[in-house]
Structure formats: structure tokens, C-alpha cells
Write an enzyme that holds these catalytic residues in place. Structure first.
Site, PDB file in Angstrom:
ATOM      1  N   ILE A 350      31.283  70.781 -10.401  1.00 31.67           N
ATOM      2  CA  ILE A 350      31.017  71.353  -9.092  1.00 31.67           C
ATOM      3  C   ILE A 350      30.146  72.794 -11.037  1.00 31.67           C
ATOM      4  O   ILE A 350      29.017  73.222  -9.601  1.00 31.67           O
ATOM      5  CB  ILE A 350      31.700  72.664  -8.587  1.00 31.67           C
ATOM      6  CG1 ILE A 350      33.047  72.426  -8.240  1.00 31.67           C
ATOM      7  CG2 ILE A 350      31.552  74.111  -8.573  1.00 31.67           C
ATOM      8  CD1 ILE A 350      34.520  72.729  -7.163  1.00 31.67           C
ATOM      9  N   GLU A 376      54.900  64.712 -23.881  1.00 34.62           N
ATOM     10  CA  GLU A 376      56.403  64.937 -23.395  1.00 34.62           C
ATOM     11  C   GLU A 376      56.846  64.196 -22.534  1.00 34.62           C
ATOM     12  O   GLU A 376      57.715  64.813 -21.678  1.00 34.62           O
ATOM     13  CB  GLU A 376      57.195  66.164 -23.071  1.00 34.62           C
ATOM     14  CG  GLU A 376      56.439  67.228 -24.469  1.00 34.62           C
ATOM     15  CD  GLU A 376      57.140  68.840 -24.360  1.00 34.62           C
ATOM     16  OE1 GLU A 376      58.277  69.147 -23.648  1.00 34.62           O
ATOM     17  OE2 GLU A 376      56.653  70.055 -24.774  1.00 34.62           O
TER      18      GLU A 376
HETATM   19  C1  LIG Z   1      48.908  66.823 -28.963  1.00 35.45           C
HETATM   20  C2  LIG Z   1      49.764  66.340 -28.546  1.00 35.45           C
HETATM   21  C3  LIG Z   1      51.167  67.568 -29.818  1.00 35.45           C
HETATM   22  C4  LIG Z   1      52.347  66.845 -29.677  1.00 35.45           C
HETATM   23  N1  LIG Z   1      53.655  67.113 -30.500  1.00 35.45           N
HETATM   24  C5  LIG Z   1      54.901  66.691 -30.047  1.00 35.45           C
HETATM   25  C6  LIG Z   1      55.755  67.318 -30.832  1.00 35.45           C
HETATM   26  O1  LIG Z   1      55.670  68.685 -30.802  1.00 35.45           O
HETATM   27  N2  LIG Z   1      57.035  66.558 -30.864  1.00 35.45           N
HETATM   28  C7  LIG Z   1      57.153  65.773 -30.730  1.00 35.45           C
HETATM   29  O2  LIG Z   1      57.869  64.821 -30.633  1.00 35.45           O
HETATM   30  N3  LIG Z   1      56.219  64.656 -30.011  1.00 35.45           N
HETATM   31  C8  LIG Z   1      54.942  65.294 -29.784  1.00 35.45           C
HETATM   32  N4  LIG Z   1      53.689  64.957 -29.320  1.00 35.45           N
HETATM   33  C9  LIG Z   1      54.298  63.190 -28.711  1.00 35.45           C
HETATM   34  C10 LIG Z   1      53.771  62.692 -27.028  1.00 35.45           C
HETATM   35  O3  LIG Z   1      55.066  63.368 -26.571  1.00 35.45           O
HETATM   36  C11 LIG Z   1      54.237  61.341 -27.314  1.00 35.45           C
HETATM   37  O4  LIG Z   1      52.382  61.077 -27.707  1.00 35.45           O
HETATM   38  C12 LIG Z   1      53.786  60.809 -26.030  1.00 35.45           C
HETATM   39  O5  LIG Z   1      55.364  60.480 -25.775  1.00 35.45           O
HETATM   40  C13 LIG Z   1      53.852  59.245 -25.753  1.00 35.45           C
HETATM   41  O6  LIG Z   1      54.033  58.410 -26.936  1.00 35.45           O
HETATM   42  P1  LIG Z   1      52.828  57.199 -27.905  1.00 35.45           P
HETATM   43  O7  LIG Z   1      51.566  58.408 -27.950  1.00 35.45           O
HETATM   44  O8  LIG Z   1      53.947  56.972 -29.203  1.00 35.45           O
HETATM   45  O9  LIG Z   1      52.880  56.418 -26.487  1.00 35.45           O
HETATM   46  P2  LIG Z   1      53.487  54.290 -26.061  1.00 35.45           P
HETATM   47  O10 LIG Z   1      54.703  55.498 -25.828  1.00 35.45           O
HETATM   48  O11 LIG Z   1      53.019  53.683 -26.944  1.00 35.45           O
HETATM   49  O12 LIG Z   1      52.960  54.413 -24.981  1.00 35.45           O
HETATM   50  C14 LIG Z   1      51.978  54.114 -24.343  1.00 35.45           C
HETATM   51  C15 LIG Z   1      51.271  54.133 -23.074  1.00 35.45           C
HETATM   52  O13 LIG Z   1      52.132  53.054 -22.286  1.00 35.45           O
HETATM   53  C16 LIG Z   1      52.835  53.248 -21.909  1.00 35.45           C
HETATM   54  N5  LIG Z   1      54.270  52.770 -21.988  1.00 35.45           N
HETATM   55  C17 LIG Z   1      54.959  53.012 -23.011  1.00 35.45           C
HETATM   56  N6  LIG Z   1      56.334  52.502 -22.022  1.00 35.45           N
HETATM   57  C18 LIG Z   1      56.202  52.314 -20.579  1.00 35.45           C
HETATM   58  C19 LIG Z   1      56.528  52.006 -20.032  1.00 35.45           C
HETATM   59  N7  LIG Z   1      57.996  50.739 -20.100  1.00 35.45           N
HETATM   60  N8  LIG Z   1      56.419  51.092 -18.527  1.00 35.45           N
HETATM   61  C20 LIG Z   1      55.390  51.480 -18.281  1.00 35.45           C
HETATM   62  N9  LIG Z   1      54.722  52.541 -19.591  1.00 35.45           N
HETATM   63  C21 LIG Z   1      54.708  52.440 -20.408  1.00 35.45           C
HETATM   64  C22 LIG Z   1      52.692  54.586 -22.101  1.00 35.45           C
HETATM   65  O14 LIG Z   1      53.074  55.815 -20.893  1.00 35.45           O
HETATM   66  C23 LIG Z   1      51.265  54.978 -22.482  1.00 35.45           C
HETATM   67  O15 LIG Z   1      50.430  54.912 -21.452  1.00 35.45           O
HETATM   68  C24 LIG Z   1      52.242  65.265 -28.866  1.00 35.45           C
HETATM   69  C25 LIG Z   1      50.997  64.468 -28.569  1.00 35.45           C
HETATM   70  C26 LIG Z   1      50.021  65.097 -28.570  1.00 35.45           C
HETATM   71  C27 LIG Z   1      48.995  64.255 -28.637  1.00 35.45           C
END
Ligand SMILES: Cc1cc2nc3c(=O)[nH]c(=O)nc-3n(C[C@H](O)[C@H](O)[C@H](O)COP(=O)(O)OP(=O)(O)OC[C@H]3O[C@@H](n4cnc5c(N)ncnc54)[C@H](O)[C@@H]3O)c2cc1C
Length: 392
Positions: A350, A376
Site C-alpha cells: 500500500i 517458540e
Molecule cells: C530472534 C530469535 C529469538 C529466539 N529466542 C529464543 C529463546 O529465547 N530461547 C530459545 O530456547 N530459543 C529461542 N529461539 C529459537 C527458536 O525457538 C527456534 O529457532 C525455533 O524453534 C526453530 O528451531 P530451529 O531454528 O532449530 O529450526 P529447525 O528446527 O532446524 O527447523 C528448520 C525448518 O524445518 C522445519 N521442520 C523441522 N522439523 C519439522 C518436521 N518434523 N516437520 C516439518 N517441518 C519441520 C521447521 O518448521 C523449519 O521450517 C529464538 C529464535 C529467534 C530467531
């Protein structure tokens, strides 16, 4: 069924709306540009009692309900999602596990400062090789001579590296036979409190992020980090159940944060559409723009209603989490985060070319919303949870 907020809830919303407009909004652009944590804003949020909203008065909390916290997070995030996540993580991930599962000594030691916003506590669940599959945690804590000796790494941890960060609750494998995790080796997972300054606990340099620039996010490492045995949160082996419960409230709160940003996108787009002229009239007179705004308004309101419903169910069901609360938490987080993403996308559209420039806040909203679909529990994980609860 009564959808009206109580007097107390409306008062919290109005207080936070005024504070966000008068204090957070004017600072948001600069904090974002300078990637700066807003210490003064956090101090003022502490003075307003926002960090203690849903907690017992016994520890310095306000004794309000969980929906009041969601209203506060929504209003603050409407001005700056980075400040919103600081509040959300401090309350839902930092203080809540200590409040809900801690021993009396742990509560007495940490909650008064955390609930006043004088200190922040972090939650370290995610690891380099265990994010969505959080039960696959590799960090270990071995009990030796009355101390936990922690080795491992955590990543993407919010609120762990500020000048007022006091510590972190981490999950770690503390043995076998816990039956707590789903990683096939029947690991016992416990949550352990680690205070900042403990030898062997390192907060590594912060990330270069796409958005949430006013928030604090770092990787952590633990090298023979020793803490007293009494630092286990609640009881040994309870870590898996504790983090599932913690994430339940956290997801509803992230949904509230998402609603705040979606509302901000609508506010900015409505104002811009009325002032921007094309083809001899404000663009708000074009049906194509009106339909975008109508969809944004409808989806934002629907997401808000889901947050209210989920927050109320969570509040009523504190203690053991029911399938109904699990479902509502997953649905509200999923729908609100994706709503905020669509709203930010349309807000930039927009605004045309100006939407791509940092002169207008919608560019910041667009950068900030993506993580709502990741933190989360990703959107994929929410869909998995919903499908599982459907019996699939
Ligand atoms: C800015 C920021 C702040 C954060 N703060 C915190 C915090 O304070 N404390 C904390 O503990 N964590 C924190 N996190 C972590 C956050 O919770 C994780 O990044 C999130 O849970 C995803 O985990 P990952 O990054 O390891 O992705 P992965 O688990 O590696 O996933 C990668 C991709 O694969 C997909 N995937 C994984 N498994 C499956 C499945 N079985 N079926 C289909 N798709 C799947 C996911 O959906 C995603 O698209 C933070 C993250 C960010 C970016």
C-alpha cells in the site's frame, strides 16, 4: 458468552497503549536503526509493573491474569516488536518457569528483581542441532560432588546478554531413564538455573538479525560450568514437561505480539492510503486498496479474538495443560503470526516505493514479522501439533 474485557484488563490495555504511544513509538525507529536495547524503556515498563503482571503478589507480582499480559504485549508490540519480545521473553520464558516450577528458595532469590524489571532472565532451550526437535538436546549436566557440571551450547537466546541479564534456565540431559524426551535414547532432561558470571558460562557475541533489532539475542556456551545441585528447577527430570508448559503460554503471548504488529500495519496503511493521491484521488478510494485494508482489519480482529480465547483458557487451566489449551495455543500462534506476515506485506504494498524505504515504519514491521512464524515453535510445528490433536 461475554467478549468484553473486565475493567482491570481494559485499564492495563489503556495504560500500555498510552505508554507505547508516548514512550516506545518515538524511540522505535532509532533503536531499530542503531540496533540498540532500550534500557530506559525497560526500566519504565518495570516501574509500570508490566514484568510482574501475571504473577502472585507474594513475589512482587501484580496478580493480574494472563490475558492482561497479552494485552500489554500487544500494545507494546504495536509500537516496537523488539521491545514487545523483550517483555514477552522476560515474563513467559524467564520469570514464568521459576514462578511455576521453582522451589521456594529459587523464587525468593530471583523473582523480586525479575518481576520488577530490574533484572532479566533468559530461557535456553534451542541448540545448534536441536530446535523444533527440542527433546534432542545435547547439552549435558553431570552431577559431581554436589554440583552440576554443564557442557554444551545453546543458540538464539533472548535477553541473555544485556547489562541487566541475571541468568538463564537451560535444559540439559542429566541422565537416562527419564522418559521425558522423544529422541529415542530415553534421556532424562532437567532444567537448571545458571546465573550470569558463573565460571564456564559464556554469552557469545550477539547475532546480526533481520529484525527485532531492539531486542537482545546471543548464542551461549558452557564449558565445565559448575552450579550447585540445588539449581535444578523444581525437581530433577522435570525439564521436558516444564518447557512444554512454558512454550504453551509463550505461544499465546507471541500471538499477542503478532496481533500488535498486524494492528500497527493497519494503522499505518489506513493513514497513508488517505493521504497518498494517485489518478486525482486518495488511493483509499480505490477498491483494490480498500479490499486490502478490509482483509487486514478482519484478519487482525480474528487473530485478536483467538488470542483472547486462548489466553483465557490457559489462565483457567494453569497447572496441567489440557488438549483444548494446546490446540488453542497452537492455532492462535499460527494464525496470528501468519496474519502479521500478510498484514506487513500488504502494508508495504500500500505504501508503494516508500514502503521499501526505512522512512516509513512499515519497512521495519515487514522485517520484524518474519520471526513470528519461527520463534517458540515454527508454523510447521504448530500445524503438526494441531494435526496430532486431531488424532492424525
Ligand atoms: C530472534 C530469535 C529469538 C529466539 N529466542 C529464543 C529463546 O529465547 N530461547 C530459545 O530456547 N530459543 C529461542 N529461539 C529459537 C527458536 O525457538 C527456534 O529457532 C525455533 O524453534 C526453530 O528451531 P530451529 O531454528 O532449530 O529450526 P529447525 O528446527 O532446524 O527447523 C528448520 C525448518 O524445518 C522445519 N521442520 C523441522 N522439523 C519439522 C518436521 N518434523 N516437520 C516439518 N517441518 C519441520 C521447521 O518448521 C523449519 O521450517 C529464538 C529464535 C529467534 C530467531
Amino acid at each position: 458468552m461475554d467478549f468484553a474485557l473486565s475493567q482491570e484488563q481494559a485499564a492495563v490495555r489503556d495504560l500500555c497503549r498510552d505508554f507505547a504511544r508516548e514512550v516506545v513509538s518515538p524511540a522505535a525507529e532509532e533503536l531499530d536503526r542503531e540496533h540498540r536495547f532500550g534500557y530506559d524503556i525497560v526500566r519504565q515498563m518495570g516501574d509500570l509493573g508490566l514484568f510482574g503482571l501475571p504473577f502472585s503478589e507474594q513475589y512482587g507480582g501484580a496478580g493480574a491474569d494472563f490475558l492482561s499480559l497479552c494485552l500489554a504485549i500487544e500494545e507494546i508490540s504495536r509500537a516496537d516488536a523488539g521491545v514487545g519480545i523483550t517483555l514477552e521473553a522476560a515474563v513467559c520464558l524467564g520469570a514464568a518457569p521459576i514462578h511455576d516450577f521453582g522451589t521456594e528458595e529459587q523464587k525468593q532469590a530471583w523473582l523480586p528483581d525479575l518481576l520488577a524489571g530490574r533484572k532479566l532472565w533468559a530461557f535456553g532451550l534451542t541448540e545448534p542441532h536441536a530446535g523444533s526437535d527440542a527433546g534432542a538436546t545435547k547439552t549435558r549436566a553431570d552431577l559431581r560432588n554436589g554440583e552440576w557440571v554443564i557442557n554444551g551450547a545453546k543458540q538464539f537466546i533472548t535477553n541473555c546478554g544485556t547489562d541487566i541479564s541475571a541468568g538463564v534456565t537451560i535444559t540439559a540431559v542429566t541422565g537416562k531413564g527419564g522418559g521425558g524426551a522423544r529422541n529415542g535414547d530415553d534421556a532424562e532432561i532437567s532444567a537448571i538455573l545458571v546465573a550470569n558470571g558463573t565460571k564456564g558460562y559464556h554469552v557469545l557475541p550477539g547475532y546480526r538479525k533481520l529484525g527485532w533489532h531492539s531486542s537482545d539475542t546471543h548464542p551461549l556456551s558452557f564449558e565445565d560450568c559448575r552450579v550447585p545441585e540445588a539449581n535444578v528447577l523444581g525437581s530433577r527430570g522435570g525439564g521436558y514437561r516444564q518447557f512444554l508448559h512454558t512454550l504453551m503460554g509463550g505461544r499465546i503471548a507471541i500471538a499477542a505480539l503478532s496481533v500488535g504488529v498486524a494492528q500497527a500495519c493497519l494503522d499505518a496503511s489506513l493513514a497513508y492510503a488517505k493521504e497518498r493521491h494517485a489518478f486525482g484521488a486518495p488511493i483509499s478510494k480505490q477498491q483494490a486498496i480498500q479490499f486490502k485494508l478490509a482483509d487486514m482489519a478482519m484478519e487482525t480482529e480474528l487473530a485478536r479474538t483467538m488470542v483472547y480465547r486462548a489466553a483465557t483458557a490457559y489462565q483457567n487451566g494453569t497447572g496441567e495443560t489440557t488438549d483444548e489449551v494446546r490446540m488453542l495455543a497452537a492455532m492462535s500462534k499460527l494464525y496470528a503470526s501468519e496474519t502479521s506476515k500478510r498484514a506487513a506485506d500488504q502494508a508495504v504494498q500500500i505504501h508503494g516505493g516508500y514502503g521499501f524505504m526505512e522512512d516509513y515504519p512499515v519497512a521495519r514491521y515487514w522485517r520484524d514479522v518474519k520471526v513470528n512464524e519461527i520463534g517458540e515453535g515454527t508454523s510447521e510445528v504448530q500445524r503438526m501439533l494441531i494435526a496430532r490433536l486431531l488424532g492424525l
